[in-house]
Design a protein around this motif. Structure first.
Motif, short mmCIF file in Angstrom:
data_model
loop_
_atom_site.label_atom_id
_atom_site.label_comp_id
_atom_site.label_asym_id
_atom_site.label_seq_id
_atom_site.Cartn_x
_atom_site.Cartn_y
_atom_site.Cartn_z
N VAL A 34 0.78 -1.14 -0.02
CA VAL A 34 -0.10 0.07 0.12
C VAL A 34 0.89 1.20 -0.06
CG1 VAL A 34 -1.76 1.17 1.16
CG2 VAL A 34 -1.86 -1.12 1.23
N LYS A 42 -3.16 5.32 5.70
CA LYS A 42 -2.69 3.63 5.62
C LYS A 42 -2.43 3.11 6.75
CE LYS A 42 1.14 5.48 3.41
NZ LYS A 42 0.80 6.98 3.84
N SER A 43 -1.70 3.72 7.86
CA SER A 43 -1.80 3.16 9.05
C SER A 43 -3.05 2.98 9.92
CB SER A 43 -0.81 4.12 10.07
OG SER A 43 0.42 4.43 9.59
N ASP A 159 3.79 -2.04 8.78
CA ASP A 159 3.56 -0.54 8.39
C ASP A 159 4.93 0.07 8.46
OD1 ASP A 159 2.76 1.93 8.15
OD2 ASP A 159 1.12 1.88 9.90
N GLU A 160 5.58 0.32 7.10
CA GLU A 160 6.71 1.06 6.92
C GLU A 160 7.98 0.45 7.74
OE1 GLU A 160 6.73 5.23 6.73
OE2 GLU A 160 4.65 5.54 6.05
N VAL A 190 2.64 -1.46 4.06
CA VAL A 190 2.78 -0.09 3.85
C VAL A 190 4.14 0.50 3.41
CG1 VAL A 190 2.09 2.30 4.56
CG2 VAL A 190 0.59 0.30 5.02
#
Ligand SMILES: Nc1ncnc2c1ncn2[C@@H]1O[C@H](COP(=O)(O)OP(=O)(O)O)[C@@H](O)[C@H]1O
Ligand SMILES: [Mg+2]
Lengths: 234, 286
Positions: A34, A42-43, A159-160, A190
């Motif tokens: 994403v 996104k988070s 997430d990242e 993400v």
């Protein structure tokens, strides 16, 4: 093998909605990336999937079962792992204790899983008695990923995972994620390093203002001129 | 010199009592993120629960202690279910105020049932041991030994058991603990069981050292909080250092100033330490 479906999800933190009808799917064993601007939600989407915020419209299913409304510990019990963007370790605990907490729901597998995580991150084996709060950003990110892998998840939310890492460490992290995926673990990730992430993705989703704007294969998104100009730095 | 040693003995005794109270305050803050103002009165409830066992069942105090701890743990869990849990989604400030209300309710209930008079577990004076020029009472030894045993038991619980580790994880990073599979409500339940039981032990020891009175725990609230803050609130291990420091400082101060100023000493110690080390002795969260 686990399939995740997010269908028309609306939700947020209580005020105005952050998610405004987002949909996406991760098929068993797939890598889905994403991307999207800061603040796109996104988070928030990751948090919604894991039961950390309320979803008041739409469905989130895992292998066909609706999981919207479950508590985070219940979602974890379904075989999903999650590495949040920030605060993703127990800073006051040691590396070993962090990993142990990862296997909280399956304590009988702790030793076997810890060996597997140490295989993937030999660095952590040397540091197992060190307090995580005293480690570098890159090492902490390894602990975070290691903790999530302790449950032996069938689907991993990241997430990242490369945020703040130097380019060589980021490349190494993508390599590790690919290795995890090659064992059949589905990945929903993400990423800001969109180009590198899309290169290992089966599919990419561009998220804007709480919705999925484009969904396509990694190569197709990389080739899309609009996506390129907005998210890939020209 | 003997005077100072004598005060040190009293300080360690008081410090042991404060430590047991402060551990609960610190644990509750670490897990639930609010200052539990009813903790002093939980100590009182525990002290009187032991009185029931001593007076009605004729048990010795050391046998009444586990019963009092169990009773206070049950009261703490019941209060949480009835009062605090429904308020948990509001704000820490509302929880704090409601715990202040609970403090008044507990104190009044104790006074209603047992009356406002002073009581003791076992009447009569016991001759203290004399070591050089320092007097050490049997009760003092019981209090310090009891506190040491309870602190070691807590340490083993937090380090070795799955629930204890979940508790530390939740105090460290609540959201990540939930993501890792920890059921918050279960940890909260255990927090009240431990906090309540240790408060009862503190209350029984306090009553043993002084006397029973409906306000005995309430008067300990300030030094107990001082100990918890000093140790870095949210860090149960810090509460041990904080409790001993405050206890010793309060007793030593009586060598130079009137004993009525003891609470002010607790206050002065936190002010000074927080200026030097804003996160407490062991660096808890700010
Ligand atoms: N805890 C929170 N409470 C209220 N709003 C939040 C919270 N966290 C994030 N937001 C808001 O939600 C929006 C989306 O944030 P986020 O999902 O973190 O975006 P992204 O990860 O895409 O950068 C932002 O406008 C942000 O301000
Ligand atoms: Mg984000």
């Amino acid at each position: 093998m686990t399939a995740l479906r997010v269908e028309d999800v609306h939700g947020g933190y209580g005020g105005t909605d952050i998610l405004n009808g987002v949909s996406l799917a991760v098929d068993p064993g797939e890598v889905v990336v994403v991307i999207g601007p800061n603040g796109a939600g996104k988070s928030t989407l990751m948090r919604a999937i894991f039961g950390l915020i309320g979803v008041h419209r739409g469905r989130i299913t895992v292998d066909g079962r609706n999981i919207a409304g479950l508590r985070p510990d219940q979602v974890s019990g379904l075989g999903l792992g999650y590495v949040p963007q920030d605060d993703n370790t127990f800073a006051g605990m040691t590396v070993g204790e962090n990993l142990e907490m990862g296997a909280f729901l399956r304590p009988e597998h702790t030793a076997r899983r810890m060996a597997a995580v140490f295989d993937l991150f030999p660095r952590l084996a040397e540091r197992s008695h060190q307090r995580v709060g005293t480690m570098s950003g890159g090492e902490r990110q390894m602990v975070a990923l290691g903790r999530a892998l302790m449950t032996e998840p069938k689907l991993l939310l990241l997430d990242e995972p490369t945020a703040g890492l130097a380019p060589d460490l980021a490349a190494e992290t993508f390599e590790r994620i690919r290795a995890v995926n090659s064992q059949g673990v589905g990945i929903l990730m993400v990423e800001q390093n969109a180009r590198q992430a899309l290169a290992i993705a089966d599919r990419g989703v561009v998220m804007v203002m709480g919705r999925d704007r484009h969904t396509d294969t990694g190569p197709a998104l990389l080739a899309d001129p609009e996506v390129a100009s907005l998210f890939l730095g020209g | 010199m003997a005077d100072i040693l004598q005060l040190l003995v009293y300080g360690v005794v008081l410090g042991s009592i404060l430590t047991l109270g402060a551990i609960g305050v610190s644990l509750i803050y670490g897990i639930l993120r609010f200052a539990h103002f009813a903790h002093g009165d939980m100590m009182t409830v525990g002290a009187y629960a032991a009185l029931v066992a001593v007076a009605a069942a004729g048990l010795p105090v050391y046998a009444a202690l586990p019963l009092a701890m169990a009773a206070a743990a049950a009261v703490a869990v019941a209060i949480d279910r009835i009062v605090y849990r429904p308020l948990r989604r509001t704000s820490p400030m509302i929880l704090l105020i409601s715990s202040f209300g609970m403090a008044l309710v507990l104190r009044s209930a104790v006074q209603l049932v047992w009356g406002p008079a002073n009581r003791v577990y076992v009447p009569g004076i016991r001759v203290p041991y004399q070591v050089a020029d320092v007097r050490i009472g049997v009760d003092h030894l019981v209090i310090v030994a009891g506190a040491v045993v309870l602190v070691i038991a807590l340490h083993l619980f937090l380090r070795r058991t799955r629930t204890g580790k979940a508790m530390r994880a939740m105090a460290d990073n609540a959201e990540l603990a939930r993501i890792s599979g920890v059921d918050t409500e279960r940890v909260v339940l255990w927090t009240w069981v431990i906090g309540g039981a240790l408060a009862a032990a503190a209350g029984v020891f306090l009553a043993l050292d002084t006397r029973l009175h409906p306000t005995v725990g309430w008067h300990m609230l300030l030094p107990v909080f001082a100990a918890a803050i000093l140790g870095g609130i949210g860090k149960p291990y810090g509460a041990i250092a904080g409790g001993l420091t405050i206890g010793v400082a309060q007793e030593l101060s009586t060598a130079v100033i009137a004993p009525v100023y003891k609470p002010a000493v607790a206050f002065a110690v936190i002010v000074v330490v927080l200026i030097v080390r804003p996160r407490g002795l062991l660096g808890g969260r700010g």
